[in-house]
Design a protein around this motif. Structure first.
Motif, PDB file in Angstrom:
ATOM      1  N   ALA A   1       0.500  -1.438   0.238  1.00 31.97           N
ATOM      2  CA  ALA A   1      -0.228   0.284   0.015  1.00 31.97           C
ATOM      3  C   ALA A   1       1.179   1.575  -0.347  1.00 31.97           C
ATOM      4  O   ALA A   1       1.431   1.878  -0.450  1.00 31.97           O
ATOM      5  CB  ALA A   1      -1.040  -0.062   1.764  1.00 31.97           C
ATOM      6  N   MET A   2       2.131   1.021   0.843  1.00 26.92           N
ATOM      7  CA  MET A   2       3.049   2.140   0.880  1.00 26.92           C
ATOM      8  C   MET A   2       3.241   2.846  -0.311  1.00 26.92           C
ATOM      9  O   MET A   2       3.123   3.860  -1.085  1.00 26.92           O
ATOM     10  CB  MET A   2       3.800   2.260   1.861  1.00 26.92           C
ATOM     11  CG  MET A   2       3.456   2.160   3.360  1.00 26.92           C
ATOM     12  SD  MET A   2       2.706   3.740   3.735  1.00 26.92           S
ATOM     13  CE  MET A   2       4.437   4.792   4.579  1.00 26.92           C
ATOM     14  N   GLN A   3       3.655   1.348  -1.519  1.00 23.56           N
ATOM     15  CA  GLN A   3       4.419   1.748  -2.698  1.00 23.56           C
ATOM     16  C   GLN A   3       3.445   2.450  -3.431  1.00 23.56           C
ATOM     17  O   GLN A   3       3.637   3.337  -5.081  1.00 23.56           O
ATOM     18  CB  GLN A   3       4.746   0.188  -3.188  1.00 23.56           C
ATOM     19  CG  GLN A   3       6.026   0.271  -2.733  1.00 23.56           C
ATOM     20  CD  GLN A   3       6.361  -1.631  -2.441  1.00 23.56           C
ATOM     21  OE1 GLN A   3       7.390  -1.622  -2.660  1.00 23.56           O
ATOM     22  NE2 GLN A   3       5.850  -2.287  -2.831  1.00 23.56           N
ATOM     23  N   ASP A   4       2.163   2.251  -3.181  1.00 18.43           N
ATOM     24  CA  ASP A   4       0.910   2.357  -4.452  1.00 18.43           C
ATOM     25  C   ASP A   4       0.689   3.490  -3.883  1.00 18.43           C
ATOM     26  O   ASP A   4       0.259   4.687  -4.812  1.00 18.43           O
ATOM     27  CB  ASP A   4       0.206   1.351  -4.284  1.00 18.43           C
ATOM     28  CG  ASP A   4      -0.239   0.462  -4.846  1.00 18.43           C
ATOM     29  OD1 ASP A   4       0.805   0.251  -5.556  1.00 18.43           O
ATOM     30  OD2 ASP A   4      -0.790  -1.027  -4.786  1.00 18.43           O
ATOM     31  N   ILE A   5       0.760   4.297  -2.976  1.00 22.75           N
ATOM     32  CA  ILE A   5       0.588   6.220  -2.559  1.00 22.75           C
ATOM     33  C   ILE A   5       1.995   6.295  -2.896  1.00 22.75           C
ATOM     34  O   ILE A   5       1.518   7.046  -3.488  1.00 22.75           O
ATOM     35  CB  ILE A   5       0.722   5.812  -0.811  1.00 22.75           C
ATOM     36  CG1 ILE A   5      -0.687   5.200  -0.360  1.00 22.75           C
ATOM     37  CG2 ILE A   5       0.844   7.089  -0.200  1.00 22.75           C
ATOM     38  CD1 ILE A   5      -0.583   4.530   1.339  1.00 22.75           C
ATOM     39  N   TYR A   6       3.091   6.419  -2.948  1.00 18.98           N
ATOM     40  CA  TYR A   6       3.959   6.245  -3.640  1.00 18.98           C
ATOM     41  C   TYR A   6       3.740   6.421  -5.158  1.00 18.98           C
ATOM     42  O   TYR A   6       3.961   8.057  -5.501  1.00 18.98           O
ATOM     43  CB  TYR A   6       5.541   5.769  -3.021  1.00 18.98           C
ATOM     44  CG  TYR A   6       6.962   6.843  -3.373  1.00 18.98           C
ATOM     45  CD1 TYR A   6       7.737   8.098  -2.573  1.00 18.98           C
ATOM     46  CD2 TYR A   6       7.237   5.806  -4.619  1.00 18.98           C
ATOM     47  CE1 TYR A   6       8.223   8.369  -3.804  1.00 18.98           C
ATOM     48  CE2 TYR A   6       8.183   6.341  -4.810  1.00 18.98           C
ATOM     49  CZ  TYR A   6       9.166   7.119  -5.089  1.00 18.98           C
ATOM     50  OH  TYR A   6      10.677   7.775  -5.425  1.00 18.98           O
ATOM     51  N   ALA A   7       3.658   5.874  -5.793  1.00 20.92           N
ATOM     52  CA  ALA A   7       3.266   5.732  -6.926  1.00 20.92           C
ATOM     53  C   ALA A   7       2.403   7.067  -7.572  1.00 20.92           C
ATOM     54  O   ALA A   7       2.370   7.021  -8.265  1.00 20.92           O
ATOM     55  CB  ALA A   7       2.891   4.230  -7.325  1.00 20.92           C
ATOM     56  N   GLY A   8       1.236   6.771  -6.522  1.00 15.76           N
ATOM     57  CA  GLY A   8       0.392   7.776  -6.555  1.00 15.76           C
ATOM     58  C   GLY A   8       0.620   9.148  -7.023  1.00 15.76           C
ATOM     59  O   GLY A   8       0.028  10.334  -7.012  1.00 15.76           O
ATOM     60  N   GLY A   9       1.480   9.486  -6.421  1.00 16.18           N
ATOM     61  CA  GLY A   9       2.772  11.255  -6.413  1.00 16.18           C
ATOM     62  C   GLY A   9       2.329  12.242  -4.931  1.00 16.18           C
ATOM     63  O   GLY A   9       2.794  13.347  -5.642  1.00 16.18           O
ATOM     64  N   LYS A  10       1.588  11.504  -3.698  1.00 19.74           N
ATOM     65  CA  LYS A  10       0.483  12.596  -3.065  1.00 19.74           C
ATOM     66  C   LYS A  10       2.153  12.411  -2.581  1.00 19.74           C
ATOM     67  O   LYS A  10       1.940  13.303  -1.087  1.00 19.74           O
ATOM     68  CB  LYS A  10      -0.213  11.904  -2.866  1.00 19.74           C
ATOM     69  CG  LYS A  10      -1.379  12.557  -3.365  1.00 19.74           C
ATOM     70  CD  LYS A  10      -2.167  13.648  -4.015  1.00 19.74           C
ATOM     71  CE  LYS A  10      -2.632  13.384  -4.872  1.00 19.74           C
ATOM     72  NZ  LYS A  10      -3.822  15.271  -5.208  1.00 19.74           N
ATOM     73  N   VAL A  11       3.393  11.827  -2.460  1.00 22.07           N
ATOM     74  CA  VAL A  11       3.967  11.434  -1.581  1.00 22.07           C
ATOM     75  C   VAL A  11       5.483  11.106  -1.799  1.00 22.07           C
ATOM     76  O   VAL A  11       5.311  10.804  -3.044  1.00 22.07           O
ATOM     77  CB  VAL A  11       3.861  10.020  -0.136  1.00 22.07           C
ATOM     78  CG1 VAL A  11       5.168   9.730   0.020  1.00 22.07           C
ATOM     79  CG2 VAL A  11       2.504  10.217   0.817  1.00 22.07           C
ATOM     80  N   ARG A  12       6.474  12.355  -1.494  1.00 25.34           N
ATOM     81  CA  ARG A  12       7.834  12.085  -2.664  1.00 25.34           C
ATOM     82  C   ARG A  12       8.613  11.212  -1.897  1.00 25.34           C
ATOM     83  O   ARG A  12       9.589  11.101  -1.790  1.00 25.34           O
ATOM     84  CB  ARG A  12       8.479  13.937  -2.253  1.00 25.34           C
ATOM     85  CG  ARG A  12       7.558  14.914  -3.064  1.00 25.34           C
ATOM     86  CD  ARG A  12       8.295  15.764  -2.185  1.00 25.34           C
ATOM     87  NE  ARG A  12       9.407  15.968  -2.838  1.00 25.34           N
ATOM     88  CZ  ARG A  12      10.624  17.166  -2.030  1.00 25.34           C
ATOM     89  NH1 ARG A  12      10.142  17.518  -0.761  1.00 25.34           N
ATOM     90  NH2 ARG A  12      11.497  16.876  -2.740  1.00 25.34           N
ATOM     91  N   ALA A  13       8.284  10.508  -0.406  1.00 24.27           N
ATOM     92  CA  ALA A  13       9.222   9.222   0.142  1.00 24.27           C
ATOM     93  C   ALA A  13       8.762   8.981   1.160  1.00 24.27           C
ATOM     94  O   ALA A  13       7.435   9.221   2.245  1.00 24.27           O
ATOM     95  CB  ALA A  13      10.306  10.017   0.845  1.00 24.27           C
TER      96      ALA A  13
END
Length: 275
Positions: free
Chosen positions: A133-145
């Motif tokens: 889930a964290m990786q998908d959140i990151y891939a979504g562009g709303k998180v920089r790291a």
């Protein structure tokens, strides 16, 4: 350049200010708003919060009201430790973004490898799911790291085995006399930045005689010495303070601890009088 705006570089190239401002245990509302506003006024540019702190709304409002460009502030929040499903992680991330009223986060962390009520329990399988889930959140562009908190070497290896995105950060309890050497070494060997929460042991080291003696040598407070110690170990400190005077003093870090004194400080144990 101020130490507050000097940066480490995360393993994905994102720059992170070397000193953060923690908001753990600061009540929501006027106290959190005032503390974050004072920190930003004192030129802190790295603010750390979490859903479980229940103060994200006040953190977000203080940042918006500061007049500082959003891109000039590094903002971290955390997924609750109790959330151990993919769907739950996605839902909690959405609620965090809503509470902060932010377009994006600079860093999002899994708060712990186990629910707080089950500290030390094995949640290896669930953490792999949450990391997806964290990786998908990151891939979504709303998180920089993305990263983790309170993970030891085993917990880190568990998610690294199948990770498409390596954690950028492991935020752990870390202070003079308690530096979690195994976890710290594993993280550094895997290019994961260690962040130190409670670098003053929630005040527990402030009366330690050995630390006080070294601080006096540099004409600095125990708090200043303790924060500087963390930095000189290439770890990112997250001091927390609620009063403006302490917030300012904790940022006065323009001195260098000698190699000899760093050896002494790194050799100390049982420094926390609060336990």
């Amino acid at each position: 350049m101020s130490i507050l705006t000097d940066t480490f570089t995360l393993n994905n190239g994102v720059k992170i200010p070397k000193v953060g401002f923690g908001t753990w245990q600061i009540p929501d509302g006027e106290q959190t708003y005032g503390a974050v506003a004072a920190a930003l006024k004192a030129e802190y540019r790295h603010i750390d919060t979490a859903k479980v702190y229940r103060n994200e709304r006040s953190v977000g409002k203080a940042i918006r009201d500061s007049g500082i460009k959003r891109e000039d502030i590094f903002l971290t929040s955390k997924l609750p430790a109790e959330t151990k499903t993919y769907t739950g992680a996605m839902e909690d991330f959405r609620s965090t973004m809503e509470a902060l009223d932010a377009d994006y986060l600079d860093l999002y962390l899994v708060h712990a490898p186990w629910p707080w009520a089950e500290k030390g329990a094995n949640y290896d399988k669930e953490n792999v799911e949450v990391w997806k889930a964290m990786q998908d959140i990151y891939a979504g562009g709303k998180v920089r790291a993305i990263g983790v908190s309170n993970f030891n070497a085993h917990d880190l290896q568990n998610i690294l085995t199948d990770a498409k995105v390596k954690p950028a950060v492991d935020q752990i309890r870390y202070f003079v006399g308690y530096t979690e050497p195994q976890t710290t070494k594993f993280a550094k060997d895997n290019d994961i930045l260690v962040e130190a929460y409670s670098p003053l042991a929630t005040g527990g080291i402030l009366q330690n005689a050995a630390i006080k003696e070294i601080a006096a040598k540099y004409d600095v407070s125990v708090a200043q010495l303790a924060i500087r110690f963390v930095l000189q170990n290439d770890v990112l400190p997250l001091p927390k303070a609620a009063h403006e005077e302490h917030i300012k003093n904790n940022a006065q870090l323009d001195f260098e601890i000698s190699v000899e004194d760093m050896l002494k400080l790194n050799g100390l144990t049982k420094t926390d009088t609060a336990v």
